[in-house]
Design an enzyme around this catalytic site. Structure first.
Site, mmCIF file in Angstrom:
data_model
loop_
_atom_site.group_PDB
_atom_site.id
_atom_site.type_symbol
_atom_site.label_atom_id
_atom_site.label_comp_id
_atom_site.label_asym_id
_atom_site.label_seq_id
_atom_site.Cartn_x
_atom_site.Cartn_y
_atom_site.Cartn_z
ATOM 1 N N ASP A 188 0.626 -1.019 0.077
ATOM 2 C CA ASP A 188 -0.069 0.440 -0.090
ATOM 3 C C ASP A 188 1.083 1.229 0.060
ATOM 4 O O ASP A 188 0.646 1.705 -0.882
ATOM 5 C CB ASP A 188 -1.036 -0.028 1.301
ATOM 6 C CG ASP A 188 -1.528 1.337 1.617
ATOM 7 O OD1 ASP A 188 -2.691 1.469 0.092
ATOM 8 O OD2 ASP A 188 -1.541 2.202 1.959
ATOM 9 N N ASN A 197 -6.469 -7.067 -2.024
ATOM 10 C CA ASN A 197 -5.164 -7.079 -0.937
ATOM 11 C C ASN A 197 -4.210 -7.638 -1.549
ATOM 12 O O ASN A 197 -2.552 -7.499 -1.135
ATOM 13 C CB ASN A 197 -5.770 -7.688 0.643
ATOM 14 C CG ASN A 197 -6.657 -7.181 1.044
ATOM 15 O OD1 ASN A 197 -7.070 -6.233 1.089
ATOM 16 N ND2 ASN A 197 -7.380 -7.881 1.455
ATOM 17 N N GLU A 205 -1.734 -5.255 -3.569
ATOM 18 C CA GLU A 205 -0.930 -4.768 -2.951
ATOM 19 C C GLU A 205 0.430 -5.219 -2.240
ATOM 20 O O GLU A 205 1.521 -5.146 -2.192
ATOM 21 C CB GLU A 205 -1.282 -3.600 -1.870
ATOM 22 C CG GLU A 205 -2.722 -3.020 -2.318
ATOM 23 C CD GLU A 205 -3.404 -2.492 -1.226
ATOM 24 O OE1 GLU A 205 -3.878 -1.106 -1.134
ATOM 25 O OE2 GLU A 205 -3.736 -2.887 -0.113
#
Length: 225
Positions: free
Chosen positions: A50, A119, A122
């Protein structure tokens, strides 16, 4: 689970440390599965990914949009790093076919869960960064996000604000958004949203209410202009 070769071809990058790639694709549900030989999942890599994505997208925008002010750059970055955009990138990489998860998670719709795809995307960025360097990661992100950089005006990046400004400029009430329908499993639902400005209406779907609202605002703006 698919072989990683096709994924690496799409990325244009071959991992030196395959365990990093496996970690990036390991769903947290595996913690409860004692027969799984790897004891790590993608959550820590997701945390790093992220930050890496935000940094590199910011750098790319800073260099490529020289005439844009800070506020406009922030709007574009928000669009480029939002859940919906990251999910599109992950979907084009077919990450749902590579995520390693328990049978229970899969039966519950885990492969089509936008959260899992976001998720893992990232985490994959972090894995590339740790396996290579910042320059290679920069080039891969620039390639994967290239289509989103082609948008020509801020309306496409922040359509809800643009629609609100259009309504105010034309002496109309502010746009009203209404959830019409929700379909699918709890964590992989598809939402249908209607937006209305005066006598104009537009309906769109998305994997989140926010995504559906943005799509509806963008579509209505294209009709109004």
């Amino acid at each position: 689970m698919e072989s990683f070769e096709k994924l690496e071809t799409l990325l244009g990058y071959s991992f030196k440390n395959k365990e990093l790639l496996i970690e990036a694709l390991s769903h947290p549900s595996l913690r409860q599965y004692h027969e799984y030989k790897y004891d790590k999942d993608y959550e820590r890599l997701e945390f790093l990914g992220d930050a890496v994505l935000n940094l590199l997208i910011t750098e790319i925008l800073f260099k490529n949009f020289e005439n844009y002010k800070e506020g406009n750059l922030a709007k574009i970055r928000s669009y480029l790093v939002c859940k919906e955009t990251i999910c599109i990138v992950g979907t084009k990489l077919a990450l749902k076919d590579y995520i390693i998860m328990t049978h229970g998670e899969e039966v519950a719709g885990g492969r089509d869960n936008p959260n899992n795809i976001e998720n893992a995307t990232e985490a994959l960025i972090a894995a590339i960064y740790l396996d290579s360097n910042i320059e290679i990661t920069h080039n891969i992100i620039e390639k994967l996000w290239a289509e989103f950089m082609k948008v020509q005006n801020l309306t496409d990046y922040d359509p809800k604000t643009a629609l609100q400004e259009w309504a105010q400029a034309n002496s109309h009430h502010l746009p009203i958004y209404r959830l019409i329908k929700r379909e699918g499993a709890a964590h992989s639902s598809i939402f249908t949203v209607l937006v209305k400005v005066k006598d104009y209406e537009q309906t769109c779907t998305g994997y989140s209410i926010k995504e559906a609202e943005k799509k509806a605002a963008r579509s209505l703006l294209h009709r109004l202009k």
